[in-house]
Design a protein around this motif. Structure first.
Motif, mmCIF file in Angstrom:
data_model
loop_
_atom_site.group_PDB
_atom_site.id
_atom_site.type_symbol
_atom_site.label_atom_id
_atom_site.label_comp_id
_atom_site.label_asym_id
_atom_site.label_seq_id
_atom_site.Cartn_x
_atom_site.Cartn_y
_atom_site.Cartn_z
ATOM 1 N N MET A 1 0.742 -1.160 -0.018
ATOM 2 C CA MET A 1 0.053 0.069 0.118
ATOM 3 C C MET A 1 0.911 1.115 -0.053
ATOM 4 O O MET A 1 1.913 1.373 0.678
ATOM 5 C CB MET A 1 -0.873 -0.145 1.294
ATOM 6 N N SER A 2 0.678 2.164 -0.883
ATOM 7 C CA SER A 2 1.464 3.485 -0.883
ATOM 8 C C SER A 2 0.511 4.780 -0.864
ATOM 9 O O SER A 2 -0.237 4.960 -2.139
ATOM 10 C CB SER A 2 2.229 3.296 -2.278
ATOM 11 N N VAL A 3 0.001 5.239 0.164
ATOM 12 C CA VAL A 3 -1.154 6.220 0.392
ATOM 13 C C VAL A 3 -0.289 7.857 -0.189
ATOM 14 O O VAL A 3 0.807 8.008 0.439
ATOM 15 C CB VAL A 3 -1.770 6.347 1.467
ATOM 16 N N SER A 4 -1.048 8.389 -0.745
ATOM 17 C CA SER A 4 -0.384 9.867 -1.011
ATOM 18 C C SER A 4 -1.733 10.811 -1.146
ATOM 19 O O SER A 4 -2.690 10.412 -1.180
ATOM 20 C CB SER A 4 0.132 9.787 -2.272
ATOM 21 N N LEU A 5 -1.399 12.051 -0.905
ATOM 22 C CA LEU A 5 -2.673 13.028 -0.897
ATOM 23 C C LEU A 5 -2.269 13.875 -2.360
ATOM 24 O O LEU A 5 -1.044 14.438 -2.507
ATOM 25 C CB LEU A 5 -2.604 14.065 0.186
ATOM 26 N N ARG A 6 -3.270 14.077 -3.050
ATOM 27 C CA ARG A 6 -2.951 14.489 -4.274
ATOM 28 C C ARG A 6 -3.953 15.695 -4.686
ATOM 29 O O ARG A 6 -5.159 15.705 -4.351
ATOM 30 C CB ARG A 6 -3.114 13.486 -5.495
ATOM 31 N N ASP A 7 -3.483 16.911 -5.425
ATOM 32 C CA ASP A 7 -4.366 17.869 -5.734
ATOM 33 C C ASP A 7 -5.336 17.319 -6.878
ATOM 34 O O ASP A 7 -5.385 16.353 -7.537
ATOM 35 C CB ASP A 7 -3.483 18.902 -6.429
ATOM 36 N N LEU A 8 -6.755 18.382 -6.561
ATOM 37 C CA LEU A 8 -7.663 18.043 -7.583
ATOM 38 C C LEU A 8 -7.327 18.839 -9.009
ATOM 39 O O LEU A 8 -6.987 20.044 -8.654
ATOM 40 C CB LEU A 8 -9.084 18.443 -7.117
ATOM 41 N N THR A 9 -7.483 18.020 -9.948
ATOM 42 C CA THR A 9 -7.262 18.734 -11.238
ATOM 43 C C THR A 9 -8.250 18.592 -12.250
ATOM 44 O O THR A 9 -9.171 17.532 -11.979
ATOM 45 C CB THR A 9 -5.997 18.022 -11.890
ATOM 46 N N HIS A 10 -8.327 19.001 -13.509
ATOM 47 C CA HIS A 10 -9.231 18.555 -14.708
ATOM 48 C C HIS A 10 -9.232 17.154 -14.794
ATOM 49 O O HIS A 10 -10.118 16.518 -15.092
ATOM 50 C CB HIS A 10 -8.845 19.096 -15.982
ATOM 51 N N GLU A 11 -7.977 16.450 -14.622
ATOM 52 C CA GLU A 11 -8.032 15.169 -14.980
ATOM 53 C C GLU A 11 -8.633 14.226 -13.844
ATOM 54 O O GLU A 11 -9.282 13.127 -14.284
ATOM 55 C CB GLU A 11 -6.536 14.451 -15.011
#
Ligand SMILES: CC(C)(COP(=O)(O)OP(=O)(O)OC[C@H]1O[C@@H](n2cnc3c(N)ncnc32)[C@H](O)[C@@H]1OP(=O)(O)O)[C@@H](O)C(=O)NCCC(=O)NCCS
Length: 149
Positions: free
Chosen positions: A1-11
């Protein structure tokens, strides 16, 4: 398991608004589409997607309240398909580390109704303690972050 927090984007925003909690949890958190709309008009809030590798598993949103000067966790949800696997706990640990290191944030606040036993277990185990305040039927909890510049 590799958890990360990412920005919301168009994609990735379509994927985010399609995440769902269990039907019996629907009253516990606003829909992601509502939260993303809120983030468009309130620039003090930051929405983030929770990923395991490249699979989006959940969503959170935090922000600074202009009126009380506190940082609040405003949303946390893990899609029903991915609950009970430790994603919320790892996402919270990463958010706490981010607030501690990138923001001058002395404490993180949140509130939840007592009947939300799952959230209670998560937040108490992370070290949140009740402040004694209430917002409607929700008790307010705080985690001190001991910010070290
Ligand atoms: C609360 C929520 C975000 C937790 O997500 P999750 O990824 O399933 O949580 P985790 O797997 O990281 O587990 C967190 C803790 O809850 C416990 N837990 C997991 N599944 C559980 C279940 N079905 N019932 C009770 N506790 C449970 C785990 O044991 C864990 O405790 P630990 O820290 O002692 O290990 C998720 O249930 C959710 O989206 N609920 C609906 C929205 C909500 O209530 N948001 C919180 C608003 S404040």
């Amino acid at each position: 398991m590799s958890v990360s927090l990412r920005d919301l984007t168009h994609e990735n925003f379509d994927e985010c608004i399609n995440l769902r909690v269990r039907e019996d949890q629907a009253g516990l958190v606003a829909s992601n589409v509502y939260s993303l709309a809120q983030a468009q008009v309130d620039h003090e809030v930051t929405p983030l997607a929770i990923y395991d590798d490249d699979t989006m598993v959940g969503f959170l949103m935090f922000g600074l309240d202009d009126e009380d000067g506190r940082y609040w966790l405003l949303r946390l949800m893990v899609d029903h398909r991915y609950q009970g696997k430790g994603y919320a706990r790892q996402a919270m640990e990463q958010l706490i580390e981010r607030l501690r290191t990138r923001f001058s944030c002395p404490a993180l606040y949140l509130s939840f109704p007592q009947r939300n036993e799952h959230a209670a277990r998560l937040f108490l185990n992370l070290g949140f303690t009740p402040t004694g305040e209430h917002i409607g039927e929700e008790a307010v909890y705080r985690l001190r972050l001991d910010y070290m510049p």
